[in-house]
Motif scaffolding. Structure first.
Motif, PDB file in Angstrom:
ATOM      1  N   GLU A   1      18.293  12.980   1.982  1.00  0.00           N
ATOM      2  CA  GLU A   1      18.962  13.543   0.883  1.00  0.00           C
ATOM      3  C   GLU A   1      17.781  14.232   0.189  1.00  0.00           C
ATOM      4  O   GLU A   1      17.870  15.448  -0.465  1.00  0.00           O
ATOM      5  N   ALA A   2      16.696  13.501  -0.202  1.00  0.00           N
ATOM      6  CA  ALA A   2      15.553  14.035  -0.956  1.00  0.00           C
ATOM      7  C   ALA A   2      15.008  15.471  -0.392  1.00  0.00           C
ATOM      8  O   ALA A   2      14.704  16.275  -0.881  1.00  0.00           O
ATOM      9  N   ALA A   3      14.902  15.374   1.155  1.00  0.00           N
ATOM     10  CA  ALA A   3      14.394  16.379   1.656  1.00  0.00           C
ATOM     11  C   ALA A   3      15.069  17.766   1.425  1.00  0.00           C
ATOM     12  O   ALA A   3      14.538  18.746   1.253  1.00  0.00           O
ATOM     13  N   ARG A   4      16.550  17.626   1.678  1.00  0.00           N
ATOM     14  CA  ARG A   4      17.392  18.598   1.358  1.00  0.00           C
ATOM     15  C   ARG A   4      17.383  19.126  -0.073  1.00  0.00           C
ATOM     16  O   ARG A   4      17.483  20.272  -0.380  1.00  0.00           O
ATOM     17  N   LYS A   5      17.408  18.210  -0.986  1.00  0.00           N
ATOM     18  CA  LYS A   5      17.162  18.695  -2.481  1.00  0.00           C
ATOM     19  C   LYS A   5      15.994  19.290  -2.694  1.00  0.00           C
ATOM     20  O   LYS A   5      16.006  20.430  -3.561  1.00  0.00           O
ATOM     21  N   GLN A   6      14.874  19.218  -2.008  1.00  0.00           N
ATOM     22  CA  GLN A   6      13.659  19.650  -2.049  1.00  0.00           C
ATOM     23  C   GLN A   6      13.608  21.236  -1.562  1.00  0.00           C
ATOM     24  O   GLN A   6      12.928  22.090  -1.771  1.00  0.00           O
ATOM     25  N   GLY A   7      14.863  21.325  -0.915  1.00  0.00           N
ATOM     26  CA  GLY A   7      15.022  22.826  -0.054  1.00  0.00           C
ATOM     27  C   GLY A   7      14.449  22.667   1.365  1.00  0.00           C
ATOM     28  O   GLY A   7      14.377  24.177   1.939  1.00  0.00           O
ATOM     29  N   VAL A   8      14.303  21.617   1.784  1.00  0.00           N
ATOM     30  CA  VAL A   8      13.809  21.587   3.501  1.00  0.00           C
ATOM     31  C   VAL A   8      15.042  21.894   4.211  1.00  0.00           C
ATOM     32  O   VAL A   8      16.217  21.659   3.887  1.00  0.00           O
TER      33      VAL A   8
ATOM     34  N   HIS B   1       0.833  -1.295  -0.074  1.00  0.00           N
ATOM     35  CA  HIS B   1       0.036  -0.045  -0.044  1.00  0.00           C
ATOM     36  C   HIS B   1       0.737   1.311  -0.196  1.00  0.00           C
ATOM     37  O   HIS B   1       0.610   2.299  -0.282  1.00  0.00           O
ATOM     38  N   ALA B   2       1.993   0.929   0.645  1.00  0.00           N
ATOM     39  CA  ALA B   2       2.930   2.470   0.794  1.00  0.00           C
ATOM     40  C   ALA B   2       4.078   2.534  -0.356  1.00  0.00           C
ATOM     41  O   ALA B   2       4.443   3.615  -0.628  1.00  0.00           O
ATOM     42  N   VAL B   3       4.354   1.341  -1.148  1.00  0.00           N
ATOM     43  CA  VAL B   3       5.421   1.318  -2.204  1.00  0.00           C
ATOM     44  C   VAL B   3       5.236   2.582  -3.325  1.00  0.00           C
ATOM     45  O   VAL B   3       6.214   3.227  -3.674  1.00  0.00           O
ATOM     46  N   PRO B   4       3.951   2.957  -4.001  1.00  0.00           N
ATOM     47  CA  PRO B   4       3.761   4.071  -4.776  1.00  0.00           C
ATOM     48  C   PRO B   4       4.132   5.365  -4.058  1.00  0.00           C
ATOM     49  O   PRO B   4       4.386   6.331  -4.841  1.00  0.00           O
ATOM     50  N   LEU B   5       4.025   5.444  -2.985  1.00  0.00           N
ATOM     51  CA  LEU B   5       4.235   6.551  -2.278  1.00  0.00           C
ATOM     52  C   LEU B   5       5.718   7.471  -2.181  1.00  0.00           C
ATOM     53  O   LEU B   5       6.069   8.248  -2.092  1.00  0.00           O
ATOM     54  N   LEU B   6       6.671   6.218  -2.691  1.00  0.00           N
ATOM     55  CA  LEU B   6       8.089   6.577  -2.743  1.00  0.00           C
ATOM     56  C   LEU B   6       8.070   7.746  -4.029  1.00  0.00           C
ATOM     57  O   LEU B   6       9.273   8.493  -3.905  1.00  0.00           O
ATOM     58  N   ASP B   7       7.476   7.265  -4.989  1.00  0.00           N
ATOM     59  CA  ASP B   7       7.419   8.149  -6.147  1.00  0.00           C
ATOM     60  C   ASP B   7       7.343   9.730  -5.823  1.00  0.00           C
ATOM     61  O   ASP B   7       8.051  10.609  -6.304  1.00  0.00           O
ATOM     62  N   GLY B   8       6.308   9.928  -4.913  1.00  0.00           N
ATOM     63  CA  GLY B   8       5.757  11.364  -4.731  1.00  0.00           C
ATOM     64  C   GLY B   8       7.340  12.020  -3.768  1.00  0.00           C
ATOM     65  O   GLY B   8       6.943  13.284  -3.706  1.00  0.00           O
ATOM     66  N   LEU B   9       8.238  11.401  -3.268  1.00  0.00           N
ATOM     67  CA  LEU B   9       8.994  11.943  -2.786  1.00  0.00           C
ATOM     68  C   LEU B   9      10.276  11.782  -3.228  1.00  0.00           C
ATOM     69  O   LEU B   9      11.423  12.523  -2.746  1.00  0.00           O
ATOM     70  N   GLY B  10      10.306  11.547  -4.709  1.00  0.00           N
ATOM     71  CA  GLY B  10      11.486  11.709  -5.405  1.00  0.00           C
ATOM     72  C   GLY B  10      12.312  10.363  -5.066  1.00  0.00           C
ATOM     73  O   GLY B  10      13.450  10.327  -5.411  1.00  0.00           O
ATOM     74  N   LEU B  11      11.636   9.315  -4.774  1.00  0.00           N
ATOM     75  CA  LEU B  11      12.639   8.104  -4.330  1.00  0.00           C
ATOM     76  C   LEU B  11      12.071   7.022  -5.258  1.00  0.00           C
ATOM     77  O   LEU B  11      12.311   5.665  -5.042  1.00  0.00           O
ATOM     78  N   ALA B  12      11.319   7.175  -6.674  1.00  0.00           N
ATOM     79  CA  ALA B  12      11.125   6.067  -7.399  1.00  0.00           C
ATOM     80  C   ALA B  12      12.237   5.209  -7.761  1.00  0.00           C
ATOM     81  O   ALA B  12      11.948   4.073  -8.075  1.00  0.00           O
TER      82      ALA B  12
END
Length: 416
Positions: free
Chosen positions: A122-129, A60-71
């Motif tokens: 790392e995805a959070a930092r790249k997003q500007g967080v 149920h959670a695997v597709p949610l990785l895509d929206g975080l830039g972690l596909a």
């Protein structure tokens, strides 16, 4: 609140806790255009990741990785696409295809936290967080215009202002204590041991095998690079005397004695056995006042259910979707928090009672065997059971299907 003068810094969203749920929440709110800061009290390196974990991301959670830039983490080399096989007292629960017959890509991932945790930071930092590691929130106070947070890091105290504060600081949530979010504790009567190995042959199709042995659950998870994680959830009395140098030997002997698991003859340990003997489930309100709680800060359940990563990602997703298209003014905050509470309580919370019930070992084994016999005799029920364990359907939906299947089997037996 201290009267000391600070250089006050302003953000829209302050996320307290910088692990999976916190980073996922931060990424989603940043993508909505908000200025987001994450406060992580621990100093963080590439070696900072959760080790006591099954690393099983449910479908149920695997597709949610895509929206975080972690596909990319869904690709071979980063993780192992897998599906559960349950060896039960009533037979084997295994179905063709994915967890959902209508979705050929509905699989789980054996995705290790040593990969996932650094990647989501790392995805959070790249997003500007703003990811503020080594920075703890010492106190916070709300007024009509938002929150004031007093923090302390390596460079001393700092003060932040935020419109929204999100509690993502884990099962021992300090924010829950500061704000008075009560913790409901449910007993867990099993101990757990985790081990990582090479030299164990992966099951066909890289299946993750779950063997119900008496009141234990023995799990085999194939990992990348030909490695395997073995996890044993056992009645505490069974493993009480597994100590010293014999502990690993007895652990492997246990798995070798199960017909449904691969041979342990060539198993080479990568590290000492890890585990815990007391891990009660903890349940808190998803919203307290104007603060939403996500991940383990809201719901930290028995690891045997394998829901930790999935519910962390899902709660972050539910919170972000609750605020999509809304401003962070008073009306927007009120509506978003109410929406999140409803989504959490209707989507995630219904799974808690069943998971907590499975944490108890004193169950009627005859009733349990009849239940799994009924499931294994019906392809439809087998599919529904797998979907339930993958958190793709709610418990009530499975119960309705089970009662229909049970009545159908009884009617068939009566006609014979």
């Amino acid at each position: 609140m201290s009267t000391q003068k600070y250089d006050v810094r302003s953000v829209d969203v302050a996320v307290v806790g910088g692990s999976l749920a916190g980073c996922a929440t931060a990424i989603r709110f940043s993508r909505m255009g908000h200025r987001v800061a994450v406060f992580e009290k621990k100093a963080v390196t590439e070696d900072s990741y959760k080790r006591l974990c099954t690393h099983f991301v449910q479908p149920h959670a695997v597709p949610l990785l895509d929206g975080l830039g972690l596909a990319h983490l869904r690709e071979p080399g980063w993780s192992v696409a897998t599906k559960a096989v349950f060896v039960t007292p009533g037979g084997v629960v295994e179905t063709p295809g994915g967890y959902d017959p209508g979705r050929p890509d509905s699989y789980a991932l054996n995705l290790e936290r040593r990969v996932l945790d650094p990647a989501v930071r790392e995805a959070a930092r790249k997003q500007g967080v703003q990811y503020l590691e080594g920075t703890g929130v010492e106190s916070l106070e709300e007024d009509a215009s938002g929150w004031t947070l007093d923090t302390r890091g390596a460079d001393g105290p700092r003060r932040y202002r935020a419109r929204l504060v999100v509690a993502a600081d884990g099962r021992r949530s300090r924010l829950a204590g500061l704000l008075g979010n009560p913790t409901e504790s449910r007993p867990n009567e099993r101990a757990v041991l985790f081990g990582y190995f090479t030299g164990i042959e992966a099951p066909e199709g890289n299946r993750s095998v779950f063997v119900m042995n008496d009141r234990d659950l023995a799990c085999t998870y194939p990992l990348v690079d030909g490695r395997t994680e073995l996890v044993l959830f056992a009645e505490k009395s069974r493993v009480d005397d597994w100590r010293g140098e014999e502990r690993l030997e007895r652990f492997l002997e246990y798995f070798d004695g199960l017909e449904a698991t691969p041979s342990m003859a060539g198993a080479v340990p990568e590290s000492p056995l890890l585990g815990y003997t007391d891990y009660p489930s903890r349940i808190r309100r998803p919203v307290l006042g104007s603060v939403p709680f996500v991940g383990d800060a809201a719901l930290s359940l028995d690891a045997m259910s394998g829901v930790g990563c999935g519910f962390a990602l899902q709660s972050a997703d539910l919170l972000a979707r609750s605020f999509a298209g809304r401003s962070l003014d008073e009306a927007g905050l009120r509506a978003g928090l109410a929406d999140y509470r409803e989504r959490f309580e209707s989507t995630i919370l219904p799974h808690a009672d069943g998971i907590c019930g499975d944490s108890l070992v004193g169950k009627d084994e005859a009733t349990r065997q009849r239940m799994f016999t009924t499931i294994c005799r019906s392809p439809e029920l087998s599919q529904k059971y797998l979907a339930l364990t993958g958190r793709m359907v709610r418990p009530a939906e499975f119960q309705q299907a089970f009662m229909r299947g049970l009545m159908s089997q009884r009617a068939g037996a009566a006609r014979k």
